[in-house]
Motif scaffolding. Sequence first.
Motif, short mmCIF file in Angstrom:
data_model
loop_
_atom_site.label_atom_id
_atom_site.label_comp_id
_atom_site.label_asym_id
_atom_site.label_seq_id
_atom_site.Cartn_x
_atom_site.Cartn_y
_atom_site.Cartn_z
N SER A 105 1.16 3.52 -3.40
CA SER A 105 0.59 4.88 -3.28
C SER A 105 1.64 5.93 -3.59
N PRO A 137 0.80 -1.24 0.00
CA PRO A 137 0.00 0.00 0.00
C PRO A 137 0.82 1.28 0.00
N VAL A 149 -6.23 9.30 -2.85
CA VAL A 149 -5.72 7.93 -2.81
C VAL A 149 -4.68 7.76 -1.71
N VAL A 150 -3.75 8.70 -1.60
CA VAL A 150 -2.73 8.62 -0.56
C VAL A 150 -3.36 8.63 0.82
N ARG A 204 3.01 10.55 5.80
CA ARG A 204 1.73 10.42 5.11
C ARG A 204 0.98 11.73 4.97
N THR A 243 -0.11 14.12 1.61
CA THR A 243 -1.50 14.48 1.29
C THR A 243 -1.67 15.99 1.21
N ARG A 268 -5.05 5.15 1.35
CA ARG A 268 -4.33 3.89 1.23
C ARG A 268 -3.01 3.83 1.97
N MET A 269 -2.30 4.92 2.03
CA MET A 269 -0.95 4.89 2.62
C MET A 269 -1.02 4.90 4.14
#
Length: 424
Positions: free
Chosen positions: A244, A240, A410-411, A305, A309, A414-415
Amino acid sequence: MVRHPRIPSPVLGLRANAAQFALLVTVNALVGGMVGQQQTVLPLLATREFGLTGFTFIFTYVAAFGVTKAIANYFAGTLSDRYGRRPVLLAGWLFAVPVPLMLILAPDWGWVIAANVLLGINQGLAWSTTVVMKIDLVGPRQRGLAMGLNEAAGYGAVAVSSLLAGYLAGQDGLRPVPFLLGLFYTALALLLSGVFARETRGHARLESRAHTARADGIHDHLRRNLDNRQIFLQTSLREPALSSASLAGLVDNLNFGLSWGLSPLLFATAGLPVEQGGLLFALYPAVWGAGQLVTGALSDRIGRRHLITAGMGLQTAALAAIAAPSSFAGWAAGTALLGAGTAMVYPTLLAVVGDVAHPAWRGRAVGIYRVWRDLGYAAGAVLGGITADLFGLHAAVWAAAALSAGAAAVVEARMYETQPPRSG
């Protein structure tokens, strides 16, 4: 009996490897300078000297560069894990030797495309290898800082060279003077890489021997002895965080590839002189480069993370500001914000790959991540060219803004946080 000088045992850490790290930062600045020397000039060369029309056709050189660089990234990772980092770095600079001369002497646009194929090989081999070498040297605790310094040097040099080439083009014409910068960069880089750079694969082996699994078990599905196919699938699709990062990197460089081919034309159609257009284009990588001096180290402290984003979200807002009809001041604000958002993302994504990939296959993971990331150059060129031809220059920028927003979502979804938990 001849006594050979003892080769010091490798030690991890930025302070312990300061001299080699600084040398590699300088080499990567020269890699970035090779791109910057042509960014302001080539779109204008296409229209003014070669009489090209149609944005898609003009952007072919960006696509050629992006595809070639992406492929070279893969081989950089594979070859550096197998044969060592230094030979790959030196080979990358040998491919750069003909590039400035081809751009100076080009009788038609085909020569420009061919020169950018060679430039893509140079960038893929040389930049990927300096990334891996710096990760090798510093070890796990300072990856974000190392990547921030690396990328700041590279893209700071893009900015300085873009600005300088734009000034030289305005004063002395589009050829040959702006491309003399590339001849100087190549000669200096060959000297530094061939004489002073040292192999760092021993540092990766040292880290591999000391490598321990995370206490939270988050990487238990990954093993030391993955084959090339497994590494590709994990980095591209399955893992993941790695996958990502690959998607976010692709969209991030899509924005760069689109702006590379489109921004000089967008500003020129608004009646800005070459010098002002060069200043606007230099502002993006200047903020991007300088910002990474802060954001890389920041990711070591607050994690990866959410910084990624937020950076993708800021790029979305910046592209929307650039797409809206504006003045020099408005475009300057938009390009500065775009640089700030990219600075939040760029070194942090590389740190994510360094966090997750085992030292035994880290070179290949970095190479595969950079394959996807640098395909963004070609994707940006194709998307920008087709959209601009069909709907206009501003519509192409709006399309990039929408893709950036999607990547941020998505990040976020999922991350997971990849920064190793701090002890104590």
